[in-house]
Design a protein around this motif. Structure first.
Motif, PDB file in Angstrom:
ATOM      1  N   GLN A   1       1.004  -1.099   0.206  1.00 28.64           N
ATOM      2  CA  GLN A   1      -0.071   0.021   0.033  1.00 28.64           C
ATOM      3  C   GLN A   1       0.824   1.245   0.095  1.00 28.64           C
ATOM      4  O   GLN A   1       0.580   2.131  -0.665  1.00 28.64           O
ATOM      5  CB  GLN A   1      -0.993   0.043   1.126  1.00 28.64           C
ATOM      6  CG  GLN A   1      -1.779   1.285   1.525  1.00 28.64           C
ATOM      7  CD  GLN A   1      -2.670   1.227   2.760  1.00 28.64           C
ATOM      8  OE1 GLN A   1      -2.351   0.592   3.818  1.00 28.64           O
ATOM      9  NE2 GLN A   1      -3.774   1.894   2.667  1.00 28.64           N
TER      10      GLN A   1
ATOM     11  N   THR B   1       1.020   3.995  -3.282  1.00 26.50           N
ATOM     12  CA  THR B   1       0.383   5.290  -3.012  1.00 26.50           C
ATOM     13  C   THR B   1       1.177   6.380  -3.828  1.00 26.50           C
ATOM     14  O   THR B   1       0.832   7.441  -4.411  1.00 26.50           O
ATOM     15  CB  THR B   1       0.491   5.637  -1.585  1.00 26.50           C
ATOM     16  OG1 THR B   1      -0.556   4.781  -1.009  1.00 26.50           O
ATOM     17  CG2 THR B   1      -0.107   6.991  -1.482  1.00 26.50           C
TER      18      THR B   1
ATOM     19  N   VAL C   1      -6.265  -8.591  -6.142  1.00 28.31           N
ATOM     20  CA  VAL C   1      -6.288  -7.178  -6.157  1.00 28.31           C
ATOM     21  C   VAL C   1      -7.337  -6.841  -7.127  1.00 28.31           C
ATOM     22  O   VAL C   1      -7.629  -7.395  -8.073  1.00 28.31           O
ATOM     23  CB  VAL C   1      -4.871  -6.666  -6.554  1.00 28.31           C
ATOM     24  CG1 VAL C   1      -4.987  -5.159  -7.094  1.00 28.31           C
ATOM     25  CG2 VAL C   1      -3.636  -6.840  -5.802  1.00 28.31           C
TER      26      VAL C   1
ATOM     27  N   VAL D   1     -11.620  -0.639  -7.118  1.00 25.79           N
ATOM     28  CA  VAL D   1     -13.076  -0.348  -6.303  1.00 25.79           C
ATOM     29  C   VAL D   1     -13.530   0.889  -7.074  1.00 25.79           C
ATOM     30  O   VAL D   1     -14.707   0.973  -7.200  1.00 25.79           O
ATOM     31  CB  VAL D   1     -12.419   0.022  -4.733  1.00 25.79           C
ATOM     32  CG1 VAL D   1     -13.752   0.393  -3.920  1.00 25.79           C
ATOM     33  CG2 VAL D   1     -11.904  -1.362  -4.107  1.00 25.79           C
TER      34      VAL D   1
ATOM     35  N   ARG E   1      -8.812   3.815  -6.954  1.00 24.26           N
ATOM     36  CA  ARG E   1      -8.680   3.101  -5.766  1.00 24.26           C
ATOM     37  C   ARG E   1      -8.673   1.400  -5.769  1.00 24.26           C
ATOM     38  O   ARG E   1      -9.570   1.254  -6.425  1.00 24.26           O
ATOM     39  CB  ARG E   1      -9.697   3.772  -4.760  1.00 24.26           C
ATOM     40  CG  ARG E   1      -9.335   3.554  -3.399  1.00 24.26           C
ATOM     41  CD  ARG E   1     -10.399   4.012  -2.475  1.00 24.26           C
ATOM     42  NE  ARG E   1     -11.632   3.241  -2.349  1.00 24.26           N
ATOM     43  CZ  ARG E   1     -12.736   3.402  -2.128  1.00 24.26           C
ATOM     44  NH1 ARG E   1     -13.310   4.808  -2.380  1.00 24.26           N
ATOM     45  NH2 ARG E   1     -13.861   2.415  -2.033  1.00 24.26           N
ATOM     46  N   VAL E   2      -7.493   0.824  -5.384  1.00 27.82           N
ATOM     47  CA  VAL E   2      -7.492  -0.533  -5.433  1.00 27.82           C
ATOM     48  C   VAL E   2      -7.733  -1.156  -3.996  1.00 27.82           C
ATOM     49  O   VAL E   2      -7.099  -0.417  -2.983  1.00 27.82           O
ATOM     50  CB  VAL E   2      -6.184  -1.067  -6.013  1.00 27.82           C
ATOM     51  CG1 VAL E   2      -6.164  -0.791  -7.607  1.00 27.82           C
ATOM     52  CG2 VAL E   2      -5.029  -0.472  -5.320  1.00 27.82           C
ATOM     53  N   GLU E   3      -8.353  -2.433  -4.000  1.00 32.05           N
ATOM     54  CA  GLU E   3      -8.268  -3.229  -2.677  1.00 32.05           C
ATOM     55  C   GLU E   3      -7.358  -4.363  -2.729  1.00 32.05           C
ATOM     56  O   GLU E   3      -7.521  -5.240  -3.734  1.00 32.05           O
ATOM     57  CB  GLU E   3      -9.731  -3.718  -2.660  1.00 32.05           C
ATOM     58  CG  GLU E   3      -9.841  -4.559  -1.470  1.00 32.05           C
ATOM     59  CD  GLU E   3     -11.448  -4.977  -1.353  1.00 32.05           C
ATOM     60  OE1 GLU E   3     -11.526  -6.158  -1.666  1.00 32.05           O
ATOM     61  OE2 GLU E   3     -12.359  -4.214  -0.867  1.00 32.05           O
TER      62      GLU E   3
ATOM     63  N   LYS F   1      -8.981  -7.357   2.042  1.00 34.04           N
ATOM     64  CA  LYS F   1     -10.419  -6.975   2.359  1.00 34.04           C
ATOM     65  C   LYS F   1     -10.381  -5.584   3.197  1.00 34.04           C
ATOM     66  O   LYS F   1     -11.125  -4.617   3.036  1.00 34.04           O
ATOM     67  CB  LYS F   1     -11.033  -7.958   3.257  1.00 34.04           C
ATOM     68  CG  LYS F   1     -12.530  -7.512   3.531  1.00 34.04           C
ATOM     69  CD  LYS F   1     -13.112  -8.883   4.402  1.00 34.04           C
ATOM     70  CE  LYS F   1     -14.602  -8.475   4.639  1.00 34.04           C
ATOM     71  NZ  LYS F   1     -15.309  -9.545   5.210  1.00 34.04           N
ATOM     72  N   ASP F   2      -9.461  -5.201   3.964  1.00 30.99           N
ATOM     73  CA  ASP F   2      -9.296  -3.989   4.889  1.00 30.99           C
ATOM     74  C   ASP F   2      -8.422  -3.113   4.516  1.00 30.99           C
ATOM     75  O   ASP F   2      -8.070  -2.115   5.130  1.00 30.99           O
ATOM     76  CB  ASP F   2      -9.518  -4.522   6.327  1.00 30.99           C
ATOM     77  CG  ASP F   2     -10.562  -5.224   6.715  1.00 30.99           C
ATOM     78  OD1 ASP F   2     -11.351  -5.171   6.374  1.00 30.99           O
ATOM     79  OD2 ASP F   2     -10.290  -5.975   7.653  1.00 30.99           O
TER      80      ASP F   2
ATOM     81  N   GLU G   1      -6.723  -0.764   1.382  1.00 30.78           N
ATOM     82  CA  GLU G   1      -6.772   0.000   0.163  1.00 30.78           C
ATOM     83  C   GLU G   1      -5.911   0.940  -0.177  1.00 30.78           C
ATOM     84  O   GLU G   1      -5.127   1.274   0.618  1.00 30.78           O
ATOM     85  CB  GLU G   1      -8.104   0.415   0.055  1.00 30.78           C
ATOM     86  CG  GLU G   1      -9.520  -0.130  -0.067  1.00 30.78           C
ATOM     87  CD  GLU G   1     -10.644   0.365  -0.087  1.00 30.78           C
ATOM     88  OE1 GLU G   1     -10.670   1.606  -0.116  1.00 30.78           O
ATOM     89  OE2 GLU G   1     -11.613  -0.186  -0.377  1.00 30.78           O
TER      90      GLU G   1
ATOM     91  N   LYS H   1      -4.583   4.266  -2.965  1.00 29.38           N
ATOM     92  CA  LYS H   1      -4.816   5.161  -4.095  1.00 29.38           C
ATOM     93  C   LYS H   1      -3.829   5.304  -4.958  1.00 29.38           C
ATOM     94  O   LYS H   1      -2.358   5.675  -4.383  1.00 29.38           O
ATOM     95  CB  LYS H   1      -5.572   6.529  -3.537  1.00 29.38           C
ATOM     96  CG  LYS H   1      -6.868   6.309  -3.101  1.00 29.38           C
ATOM     97  CD  LYS H   1      -7.518   7.584  -2.556  1.00 29.38           C
ATOM     98  CE  LYS H   1      -8.720   7.485  -2.041  1.00 29.38           C
ATOM     99  NZ  LYS H   1      -9.013   8.966  -1.491  1.00 29.38           N
TER     100      LYS H   1
END
Length: 163
Positions: A70, A74, A116, A119, A145-147, A150-151, A153, A155
């Motif tokens: 993550q 970014t 992946v 979103v 925005r990608v996941e 599950k919790d 994410e 950008k």
């Protein structure tokens, strides 16, 4: 008659979750259905605790990897070149698959993981792109925005330039 629950490891029994799950069933169900068909085996409490501990460690490792990814994602600004008309409309579109492929090319193979998914895609005005499943159809800079989990994410920016 007392009812004692038994932990079992499921191999293949359609009504009880999926293969490899540990479930508690009554001794009668185990003795009459599962054991004769070879669908399950009895396991003890120590084995259950060890399996739960291993699954917890796997989840933590995946969460740590996703959080480090993550931070790396970014900072990325993907540059895509597409043919476009004089008004800035693309000939075709930039879909989720194209964006994810370009994102995966930025990192070593397998670093992003398999689950992946994108979103949302927003334009420069912070408006959601709603054209045909969120495909980008104009030149410009977009926020994606990608996941990762599950919790977790992340950008990042995608800039579509004229080729």
């Amino acid at each position: 008659m007392t009812c004692i629950s038994i932990y079992i490891s499921i191999r293949s029994y359609s009504t009880l979750r999926s293969v490899g799950d540990v479930v508690m069933v009554t001794p009668a169900f185990f003795n009459n259905k599962l054991r004769p068909s070879g669908s399950a085996e009895r396991i003890d409490d120590e084995t259950v605790a060890a399996e739960l501990k291993a699954k917890d460690e796997e989840r933590r490792a995946a969460l740590d990897a996703a959080k480090s990814m993550q931070d790396k994602i970014t900072d990325i600004n993907l540059q895509l070149s597409m043919k476009a008309g004089p008004e800035g409309h693309l000939f075709g579109s930039v879909g989720h698959k194209t964006i994810l492929t370009e994102l995966r090319n930025q990192f070593p193979k397998g670093a992003l993981g398999k689950r992946v998914k994108i979103v949302s895609v927003k334009d420069e005005n912070d408006k959601e792109v709603t054209d045909h499943h969120g495909d980008i159809k104009d030149l410009g800079t977009f926020t994606v925005r990608v996941e990762l989990l599950k919790d977790v994410e992340a950008k990042f920016a995608v800039t579509v330039n004229q080729a």
